[in-house]
Write an enzyme that holds these catalytic residues in place. Structure first.
Site, PDB file in Angstrom:
ATOM      1  N   SER A   1      -6.366  -2.974  10.801  1.00  0.00           N
ATOM      2  CA  SER A   1      -7.273  -3.259  12.341  1.00  0.00           C
ATOM      3  C   SER A   1      -8.829  -4.622  12.269  1.00  0.00           C
ATOM      4  O   SER A   1      -8.251  -4.676  13.459  1.00  0.00           O
ATOM      5  CB  SER A   1      -7.766  -2.535  12.606  1.00  0.00           C
TER       6      SER A   1
ATOM      7  N   LYS B   1      -7.485  -6.708  14.979  1.00  0.00           N
ATOM      8  CA  LYS B   1      -7.895  -6.713  16.171  1.00  0.00           C
ATOM      9  C   LYS B   1      -8.721  -7.815  17.782  1.00  0.00           C
ATOM     10  O   LYS B   1      -9.577  -8.196  18.164  1.00  0.00           O
ATOM     11  CB  LYS B   1      -8.478  -5.066  16.509  1.00  0.00           C
TER      12      LYS B   1
ATOM     13  N   TYR C   1       2.294  -5.539  17.423  1.00  0.00           N
ATOM     14  CA  TYR C   1       0.885  -4.459  17.144  1.00  0.00           C
ATOM     15  C   TYR C   1       1.302  -4.633  15.398  1.00  0.00           C
ATOM     16  O   TYR C   1       0.689  -4.531  14.914  1.00  0.00           O
ATOM     17  CB  TYR C   1       0.869  -3.096  18.256  1.00  0.00           C
TER      18      TYR C   1
ATOM     19  N   TYR D   1     -14.705   2.721  13.729  1.00  0.00           N
ATOM     20  CA  TYR D   1     -14.039   3.948  14.344  1.00  0.00           C
ATOM     21  C   TYR D   1     -15.427   4.321  14.797  1.00  0.00           C
ATOM     22  O   TYR D   1     -16.543   4.209  15.138  1.00  0.00           O
ATOM     23  CB  TYR D   1     -13.752   4.611  13.262  1.00  0.00           C
TER      24      TYR D   1
ATOM     25  N   VAL E   1      -7.202   0.363   7.672  1.00  0.00           N
ATOM     26  CA  VAL E   1      -6.840   0.957   7.310  1.00  0.00           C
ATOM     27  C   VAL E   1      -6.578   0.958   5.608  1.00  0.00           C
ATOM     28  O   VAL E   1      -5.682   1.170   5.180  1.00  0.00           O
ATOM     29  CB  VAL E   1      -5.644   2.182   7.379  1.00  0.00           C
TER      30      VAL E   1
HETATM   31  N1  GLU Z   1      -2.074  -0.489  12.019  1.00  0.00           N
HETATM   32  C1  GLU Z   1      -2.774   0.810  12.194  1.00  0.00           C
HETATM   33  C2  GLU Z   1      -2.255   2.089  12.898  1.00  0.00           C
HETATM   34  O1  GLU Z   1      -1.962   1.570  14.411  1.00  0.00           O
HETATM   35  C3  GLU Z   1      -4.538   0.044  12.133  1.00  0.00           C
HETATM   36  C4  GLU Z   1      -5.296   1.244  11.852  1.00  0.00           C
HETATM   37  C5  GLU Z   1      -6.506   0.631  11.528  1.00  0.00           C
HETATM   38  O2  GLU Z   1      -6.529  -0.140  10.641  1.00  0.00           O
HETATM   39  O3  GLU Z   1      -7.264   1.838  12.321  1.00  0.00           O
HETATM   40  O4  GLU Z   1      -2.156   3.070  12.699  1.00  0.00           O
END
Ligand code: GLU
Length: 308
Positions: free
Chosen positions: A65, A68, A192, A244, A262
Site C-alpha cells: 500500500s 498508493k 492495482y 489504516y 502489509v
Molecule cells: N495489496 C494489498 C491488498 O490490497 C495491499 C494492502 C496494504 O498494504 O494495505 O490487500
C-alpha cells in the site's frame, strides 16, 4: 550532520534490536507469508542530499500500500481536484479493506489510501490506457523517482494477490455499481495488484519519496514533480489516513506523515528535512509494521522531526 544522523540511526537500530522478528507477517497474500520476519532495514535521505542506510536497506520488499501515495500523486497530476468528487479525505476508523462504509456513502471511498479509494485512483490512471500501459506508467514514475531502473513488479506476488483478491474484487464491483469506477473491474484489479506487488528497497523508497519532503520538487534533479500546495495535501492525507485505523496512533507516537503497507514497509516524510523508509515484515494487529513503527517513533524523538 552526517556523523549525527548516522549515530541517530545506529541508536534507532539498537533500540529495536530486541524486537526484531516480532509481529505477524501478512499471510492473506500467500507469496508474502514466505518473507523472513527477522528482516529490518532503514534508509533516510535528507533534502540536502545526505543518505544514511542500515540493516537490510538494500533488499527489495513488496511495497504494497505504500504504492498508493505514488498513484495518488499521479492521479492528482492527471485529473486534478475533480478526483475529490470520487474519493474523500477522511480517515476511516475501519480496516484497510472494509466494505461497510461504502454502502452508507454511496460508493465514494473515505480516502485514497484505503483499498477502495486506491482502486478509484487506479481507475483514473487507466482512463484512455490499457492495463499494461497503466502499470508501465506507474513503474516508470517510480523508477524515475527512485533514480533506479531496477524497480519492478514481482509477478509472483501480483499473481498471488490476484488469486486471493476476492475482497478487493468485491470493493471494485460494489463501487462500479454506484458508478464510481469507469474501467472494467478486471482491468482495475490487474493494475492495482501489480502496483501493490512492486518491489523496492528502503533506499529506493526513501529516494522515491524525497519530493514529498521537499515541497514537491526533487532536491537532487531540481525537477518539480507536484506543486507545493499539492504536496502539502498529499502529506496531510498520509498523516490522517496513512496507517489504516491506527493513523491517529501513528500521528501520536511518530508525528510524521507516513504510509504503511502489509509488506512491512513504511514511508515517512519529515517535511523540509528528509524522506525515510523502514521495513520489517512483522505486522501489529492493525497491519502496520511493528518494528518499523517503533523505529520511526525513536527516530522522530531523537531528531525532533515531528511536525507537531
Ligand atoms: N495489496 C494489498 C491488498 O490490497 C495491499 C494492502 C496494504 O498494504 O494495505 O490487500
Amino acid at each position: 550532520m552526517k556523523a549525527d544522523l548516522a549515530e541517530i540511526v545506529a541508536d534507532v537500530c539498537s533500540s529495536v534490536e530486541g524486537q526484531i522478528g516480532s509481529g505477524r507477517v501478512a499471510d492473506y497474500i500467500p507469496a508474502l507469508s514466505r518473507v523472513d520476519p527477522r528482516k529490518f532495514g532503514i534508509a533516510i535521505m535528507t533534502c540536502d542530499g545526505e543518505t544514511v542506510c542500515a540493516g537490510d536497506a538494500e533488499e527489495p520488499f513488496s511495497i504494497q500500500s505504500v504504492s498508493k501515495v505514488f498513484t495518488l500523486t499521479l492521479a492528482l497530476e492527471r485529473v486534478g481536484a475533480p478526483l475529490w468528487d470520487r474519493v474523500g479525505r477522511e480517515p476511516t476508523g475501519s480496516a484497510f479493506n472494509s466494505i461497510v462504509q461504502l454502502e452508507h456513502e454511496a460508493g465514494i471511498p473515505r480516502n485514497p489510501l484505503v483499498n477502495a479509494g486506491a482502486l478509484v485512483v487506479t481507475d483514473t490512471l487507466l482512463d484512455g490506457k490499457n492495463p499494461s500501459q497503466a502499470i508501465n506508467d506507474i513503474v516508470a514514475f517510480l523508477r524515475l523517482r527512485a533514480d533506479d531502473p531496477a524497480v519492478r513488479v514481482d509477478a509472483e506476488v501480483a499473481q498471488s494477490e490476484s488469486e486471493t483478491g476476492d475482497r478487493n474484487a468485491s470493493l471494485a464491483h460494489f463501487m462500479r455499481s454506484f458508478g464510481n469506477l469507469n474501467g472494467e473491474v478486471d482491468d482495475v484489479l490487474s493494475v492495482y495488484f501489480q502496483q501493490c506487488a512492486i518491489e523496492m528497497s528502503c533506499r529506493q523508497l526513501a529516494r522515491a519519496g524525497l519530493y514529498l519532503a521537499h515541497a514537491g520538487s526533487d532536491p537532487i534533479s531540481d525537477e518539480q514533480i507536484v506543486s507545493e500546495a499539492r504536496t502539502r495535501r498529499i502529506n496531510a492525507i498520509m498523516m490522517s489516513c496513512g496507517h489504516y485505523d491506527a493513523s491517529g496512533d501513528f500521528a501520536f507516537h511518530v508525528g510524521l506523515p507516513g504510509k504503511s503497507g502489509v509488506g512491512g514497509g513504511i514511508l515517512a516524510i519529515a517535511p523540509r528535512r528528509a524522506s525515510i523508509a523502514v521495513w520489517s515484515p512483522g505486522l501489529n494487529d492493525v497491519g502496520n509494521s511493528l518494528v518499523g513503527s517503533l523505529a520511526l517513533e525513536r527516530l522522530s524523538a531523537l531528531t525532533g522531526w515531528s511536525v507537531f
